[in-house]
Design a protein around this motif. Structure first.
Motif, PDB file in Angstrom:
ATOM      1  N   LEU A   1       0.837  -1.206   0.000  1.00 33.97           N
ATOM      2  CA  LEU A   1       0.000   0.000   0.000  1.00 33.97           C
ATOM      3  C   LEU A   1       0.871   1.255   0.000  1.00 33.97           C
ATOM      4  N   TRP A   2       1.955   1.237   0.778  1.00 29.53           N
ATOM      5  CA  TRP A   2       2.864   2.386   0.752  1.00 29.53           C
ATOM      6  C   TRP A   2       3.521   2.521  -0.618  1.00 29.53           C
TER       7      TRP A   2
ATOM      8  N   ASP B   1       0.906  10.484  14.032  1.00 32.05           N
ATOM      9  CA  ASP B   1       1.151   9.929  15.370  1.00 32.05           C
ATOM     10  C   ASP B   1       2.640   9.908  15.699  1.00 32.05           C
ATOM     11  N   PHE B   2       3.252  11.118  15.749  1.00 30.94           N
ATOM     12  CA  PHE B   2       4.651  11.192  16.132  1.00 30.94           C
ATOM     13  C   PHE B   2       4.811  10.671  17.556  1.00 30.94           C
TER      14      PHE B   2
ATOM     15  N   VAL C   1       2.605   4.466  12.970  1.00 27.84           N
ATOM     16  CA  VAL C   1       2.278   3.650  11.792  1.00 27.84           C
ATOM     17  C   VAL C   1       3.321   3.838  10.699  1.00 27.84           C
ATOM     18  N   TYR C   2       3.871   5.053  10.562  1.00 21.88           N
ATOM     19  CA  TYR C   2       4.834   5.284   9.489  1.00 21.88           C
ATOM     20  C   TYR C   2       6.107   4.465   9.682  1.00 21.88           C
ATOM     21  N   MET C   3       6.340   3.956  10.908  1.00 21.78           N
ATOM     22  CA  MET C   3       7.532   3.153  11.134  1.00 21.78           C
ATOM     23  C   MET C   3       7.329   1.692  10.759  1.00 21.78           C
TER      24      MET C   3
ATOM     25  N   THR D   1      11.072   8.627   3.961  1.00 21.28           N
ATOM     26  CA  THR D   1      10.491   9.668   3.105  1.00 21.28           C
ATOM     27  C   THR D   1       9.901  10.794   3.934  1.00 21.28           C
ATOM     28  N   LEU D   2       9.141  10.448   4.975  1.00 15.04           N
ATOM     29  CA  LEU D   2       8.501  11.452   5.817  1.00 15.04           C
ATOM     30  C   LEU D   2       9.528  12.378   6.448  1.00 15.04           C
TER      31      LEU D   2
END
Length: 589
Positions: free
Chosen positions: A176-177, A296-297, A307-309, A317-318
């Motif tokens: 999905l990413w 959600d840092f 979630v980005y991790m 990228t973020l």
């Protein structure tokens, strides 16, 4: 370093990304060395089998019947996602290397009679065009670029529809990413293609581009990303988690939802990250940071992994584009802090990197080190991670020396390599192409950055003299500073004061908003001017060796643990060898 600190060790990161299952789960995939059977004249049997297996996995049912009715089985669902991940990440790559290293996969029109499935064909097209971009690059035709755009438009539209045949679709977060990331990449690539060699365009190409101005249009791309954010309602969930972090609603939703609902939430989340990327590439840095203000840092309130991790490339990228946006907004300390988190993370988790991502991640890491070096040169840091500073001094010593002298050519070289490539977001006038306007737009971001560098050209020299004194007259300081006129010196001193004042995120801020901060001085020299005299405050901090000893104690413990493990393995090997020798002697006796 607290602002965006992940606070995770390698074991927690591996668990967050499910690497125990995903990293090597395809290592036992067998593909015959010689393939003689063909389903058709142009499709090997292994490809035929792969497509059929992939289609079956995409539609596999994970619901089981119990006393309350049909419920999703967590084990069946996880097995489905793992198998899809194996096909997506391992088998597709192996088959590509064997059969399609220099040619495209079978065209979707050729695959459809085999599968007769519109939903699976959309997913296959996504992989098909991504493989085309990877292998053909700049030689892609305009028609192929447009077909890819149309497929993405239909794919995202149907994912967020209420169609019954879409309800069972459930995909791994890595895919999905990659899907949203590739969508933005192809948009940027098309923007560069659309503005390149305008005067060499054929009448047919100009007619096709003019007839479909919505294809890879900047506003269309942003609208699609924003639509996925709105329809998934991901921002409202993230905002609720800011108010009640203990509830962890986002993680509850992602863990409980199954099928297309889970896909929608994850795509909405990743769309926020990609909106940050698009805005930063277009030069709108405030909006880039605004797009991810609700993410959600990690903070000390919740122990949930962001979630980005869960996807390494998403995390990189973020933080890369956030760091770049901070740098262009002259928030150099925040830029250094943000990008430092990523390079430290990559140093800790090199052994977890997927092989096919290794080269790309290494390049991104090098880009961030070069951005950090420019930030450190423009705004010397009071506190910089020892390992990062050591790496810069070891690998970029010459570049740092040239940056400290204010060499514009060095800044231009580093910026050209490390900064994201700017795009011309508008639709050019094909009838009367204005190449000067396009070139000016593409170089505008560096020109703005360069103007800031020129304003600070004399500041490193002035700063170095201020460190040597507690009081010094402006006349004397002007004589030291290449004998510049005293009024010019006063202007540069005020410039030094101005350039080191700016927003800085407070340590331990739980709000997590990248735009938050207080106006403070980031200078390592505190001073004020009164009646022609510069008064410098003694800001020297007494040296502390706590961090030094702690770091080396940890290294010693790790080395001792490694030695003990090696010793145990050696003893076990000797015992096994001795036992085997004893059994041999008994047999011979």
């Amino acid at each position: 370093m607290e602002d965006f600190d992940d606070g995770l060790d390698a074991a927690n990161i591996a668990a967050a990304q499910d690497l125990s299952r995903q990293q090597y789960m395809g290592s036992d995939f067998y593909m015959p060395e010689e393939e003689h059977g063909y389903h058709t004249a142009s499709m090997p049997m292994v490809v035929d089998h792969f497509l059929r297996e992939f289609q079956e996995l995409v539609h596999r049912n994970v619901y089981v019947q119990d006393t309350t009715g049909f419920q999703p089985d967590p084990l069946l669902r996880q097995q489905k996602l793992d198998d899809i991940q194996t096909c997506y990440e391992i088998k597709f790559s192996h088959i590509s290397d064997r059969y399609f290293k220099s040619q495209p996969w079978p065209h979707p029109d050729q695959v459809y009679p085999l599968v007769e499935d519109d939903v699976f064909l959309m997913l296959y097209k996504e992989l098909y065009f991504r493989h085309l971009y990877a292998k053909l690059g700049n030689t892609l035709s305009l028609e192929q670029r447009m077909e890819s755009w149309e497929n993405y438009s239909v794919l995202f539209e149907r994912i967020f529809s209420d169609e019954d045949e879409m309800q069972s679709i459930d995909l791994p977060v890595q895919w999905l990413w990659d899907m949203v990331d590739e969508y933005v990449y192809q948009f940027q690539d098309f923007c560069r293609y659309r503005t390149k060699d305008l005067k060499k365009r054929t009448p047919q190409e100009i007619e096709a581009l003019t007839a479909k101005p919505q294809v890879w249009d900047t506003m269309q791309v942003l609208s699609t990303l924003n639509k996925m954010v709105v329809q998934s309602e991901i921002n409202s969930i993230l905002q609720q988690d800011k108010v009640e972090p203990e509830a962890a609603k986002l993680h509850a939703v992602l863990n409980n939802e199954v099928g297309i609902a889970h896909v929608q939430y994850v795509l909405g989340y990743f769309s926020l990250v990609c909106m940050c990327r698009v805005h930063a590439t277009c030069g709108d840095y405030y909006t880039a940071l605004k797009a991810v203000e609700h993410l959600d840092f990690r903070s000390g309130v919740s122990d949930q992994v962001p979630v980005y991790m869960r996807v390494t490339s998403c995390y990189i990228t973020l933080y890369y584009f956030m760091g770049y946006a901070y740098m262009m907004m002259r928030r150099y300390t925040d830029a250094v802090r943000t990008m430092t988190q990523v390079v430290l993370y990559l140093n800790r988790t090199q052994h977890l990197t997927r092989p096919y991502q290794y080269e790309q991640i290494n390049k991104r890491s090098e880009q961030m080190y070069k951005l950090i070096s420019m930030c450190v040169s423009l705004c010397p840091q009071r506190q910089l991670e020892d390992s990062v500073m050591q790496h810069l001094q070891d690998k970029y010593a010459d570049q740092l020396a040239r940056l400290s002298k204010g060499e514009e050519s060095m800044y231009e070289e580093l910026f050209g390599y490390a900064a994201p490539k700017s795009i011309y977001p508008g639709l050019p006038n094909f009838a009367e192409p204005n190449t000067r306007e396009i070139t000016q737009t593409l170089t505008q971001q560096f020109n703005v950055f360069l103007s800031d560098i020129r304003q600070q050209h004399k500041l490193p020299l002035i700063r170095s003299y201020l460190k040597l004194y507690t009081t010094i007259s402006t006349a004397k300081l002007a004589a030291f500073a290449e004998s510049m006129p005293e009024d010019h010196l006063r202007a540069h001193v005020m410039c030094l004061k101005h350039k080191t004042m700016g927003l800085l995120k407070g340590g331990g801020s739980a709000s997590g908003s990248p735009l938050a901060g207080q106006v403070v001085s980031s200078s390592n020299v505190a001073f004020y001017v009164e009646k022609g005299v510069v008064h410098i405050a003694d800001t020297r901090v007494a040296p502390t060796f706590v961090h030094y000893f702690t770091k080396h104690i940890e290294k010693l413990e790790a080395s001792a643990k490694s030695s003990r493990r090696a010793l145990r393995e050696s003893d076990a090997a000797r015992e096994d060898k001795g036992g085997a020798r004893g059994r041999d002697s008994e047999t011979s006796g």
